[in-house]
Design a protein around this motif. Structure first.
Motif, mmCIF file in Angstrom:
data_model
loop_
_atom_site.group_PDB
_atom_site.id
_atom_site.type_symbol
_atom_site.label_atom_id
_atom_site.label_comp_id
_atom_site.label_asym_id
_atom_site.label_seq_id
_atom_site.Cartn_x
_atom_site.Cartn_y
_atom_site.Cartn_z
ATOM 1 N N PRO A 1 0.817 -1.219 0.000
ATOM 2 C CA PRO A 1 0.000 0.000 0.000
ATOM 3 C C PRO A 1 0.850 1.268 0.000
ATOM 4 O O PRO A 1 1.760 1.420 0.824
ATOM 5 N N TYR A 2 0.527 2.142 -0.930
ATOM 6 C CA TYR A 2 1.333 3.346 -1.112
ATOM 7 C C TYR A 2 1.397 4.168 0.169
ATOM 8 O O TYR A 2 0.385 4.416 0.825
ATOM 9 N N GLY A 3 2.628 4.579 0.518
ATOM 10 C CA GLY A 3 2.832 5.365 1.720
ATOM 11 C C GLY A 3 3.195 4.533 2.942
ATOM 12 O O GLY A 3 3.311 5.067 4.044
ATOM 13 N N SER A 4 3.396 3.216 2.757
ATOM 14 C CA SER A 4 3.683 2.344 3.894
ATOM 15 C C SER A 4 5.135 2.407 4.356
ATOM 16 O O SER A 4 5.447 2.034 5.485
ATOM 17 N N SER A 5 6.032 2.872 3.503
ATOM 18 C CA SER A 5 7.454 2.905 3.864
ATOM 19 C C SER A 5 7.807 4.225 4.545
ATOM 20 O O SER A 5 7.011 5.163 4.576
ATOM 21 N N LYS A 6 9.016 4.267 5.079
ATOM 22 C CA LYS A 6 9.510 5.522 5.630
ATOM 23 C C LYS A 6 9.767 6.473 4.476
ATOM 24 O O LYS A 6 10.489 6.147 3.533
#
Length: 418
Positions: free
Chosen positions: A88-93
């Protein structure tokens, strides 16, 4: 008289068998050609919505990865099961410059032979670079493997087109839903009037609809991604990234140019004839944490020894490679990456830790220009067959080359290139 009668009978039998074989061969070739008409059949929105509604957390990768079941019937009424995996987009730092910003584009990753998607780090890198990331487990592979399936098998690379069509559309639907949801939860909440919120939501929706799509493929998935893009020019993919693509068999000249074509023709009549499992396990040893590598993965889906292979699989690969060797017509900017050396010794060698242990890198370099007029090749020194599974310094270089290329391709497309 009896002597001539026996001769007549023998000639008649041979003639009938020959006619039968010719007719069978014609039928098989016709079926091959009818696998894909070249016209994309759009996935039904109802089916896409059903896939979206029935999503679940991916049990193999864990949170936040999600999986979506896909069902297609591209050939002779036979249903194929495949799986779309989403990070899901935005899940990473995220960096400050990318935080809370919409995606630059969508990446769809296609795995190789005897493989499935398990590269968490690749998904995180793509997300942190500003791209919505998806991967597909093709039918008969990984999460999509059903009881009784011949793992990794196929009869024509076109049989994957319907599920790739579906995956492209589903990835767009999911990304649009994500962006609209994020917009509603964040800045839209600060817009007091209803008209303003509706206008802003419409802008978000339009942005999601227009997001550029990037295909990324490894090994057999690299050949498939290019083959698919060549047959789907109307998609106008923003870029292709091919990681050690399977552009030729890793055999000597005699086998590649004489034996394989003969086997390919025999396969018309005997597609289900088993040739067992080929190759050695040394590449697996270079990856698997139990041996010399640093990766943990499902060895029932990505095994040390390759799955049982059939003549039909050989023909499918050969026919796609033949089309490539004659020349694809892909106008999308394409990056072809490979390592700087090849190792194929039967015994384990330290060379397997810094060379391609599956394909010949010179073959990849030779055929890369045949993809289209806009191809860039990059050699990644010390790279394994899957460059993104190489040791850290090497795969970091591959990531840099990959996302720099995609960024530049998208900037050029939008007219904002520097």
């Amino acid at each position: 008289m009896k002597k001539y009668l026996k001769l007549y009978v023998a000639v008649l039998v041979v003639s009938l068998v020959s006619i039968f074989e010719i007719q069978l061969s014609k039928t098989a070739v016709y079926e091959e050609e009818s696998l894909d008409s070249g016209i994309k059949v759009l996935a039904q929105m109802q089916d896409l919505r059903e896939s979206y509604a029935n999503a679940s957390v991916d049990s193999s990768l864990g949170t936040p990865f999600r999986r979506y079941a896909m069902h297609t019937m591209p050939v002779y009424g036979k249903e194929f099961h495949s799986t779309l995996i989403e990070y899901p987009y935005g899940s990473s730092k995220r960096t400050d410059s990318l935080a809370a910003k919409p995606a630059h584009g969508i990446i769809l990753y296609v795995h190789g032979y005897n493989d499935y998607f398990f590269q968490k780090e690749l998904a995180e890198k793509a997300d942190s670079a500003g791209y919505a990331f998806f991967a597909i487990d093709l039918h008969y592979c990984g999460r999509s493997l059903m009881p009784g399936d011949a793992r990794g098998d196929m009869r024509n690379m076109r049989e994957f087109f319907a599920e790739l069509d579906y995956a492209v559309e589903l990835a767009r639907v999911i990304t649009k839903e994500r962006e609209e949801s994020l917009a509603l939860m964040s800045e839209l909440a600060d817009i007091a009037d209803t008209t303003g919120r509706e206008r802003r939501l419409l802008d978000v929706s339009r942005h999601a609809d227009s997001l550029p799509m990037v295909l990324m493929g490894h090994s057999q998935g690299g050949l498939l991604a290019a083959f698919y893009a060549d047959h789907r020019p109307e998609e106008k993919f923003a870029a292709l990234v091919l990681n050690s693509p399977f552009f030729d068999f890793n055999f000597n000249w005699l086998v590649r140019n004489l034996a394989i074509p003969v086997v390919s023709e025999i396969a018309i009549l005997l597609p289900d004839f088993s040739i067992g499992s080929s190759g050695n396990p040394n590449y697996a040893y270079s990856l698997d944490k139990k041996y010399y590598g640093e990766w943990l993965y499902n060895t029932e889906w990505k095994s040390e020894s390759r799955p049982e292979q059939f003549l039909g699989w050989v023909r499918a690969i050969h026919k796609a490679q033949q089309e490539l060797h004659r020349g694809f017509h892909i106008n999308s900017p394409t990056l072809v990456m490979h390592g700087d050396c090849t190792e194929k010794g039967e015994e384990w060698s330290e060379n397997y830790m810094h060379c391609d242990g599956v394909l010949d890198v010179e073959h990849i370099e030779k055929w890369a220009p045949k993809v289209g007029p806009n191809v860039k090749t990059e050699t990644v020194a010390g790279g394994l067959h899957d460059l993104f599974l190489s040791r850290k310094a090497v795969r970091d270089e591959a990531y840099v080359k990959t996302f720099r290329f995609i960024d530049e391709a998208l900037q050029a497309e939008s007219g904002t290139g520097k």
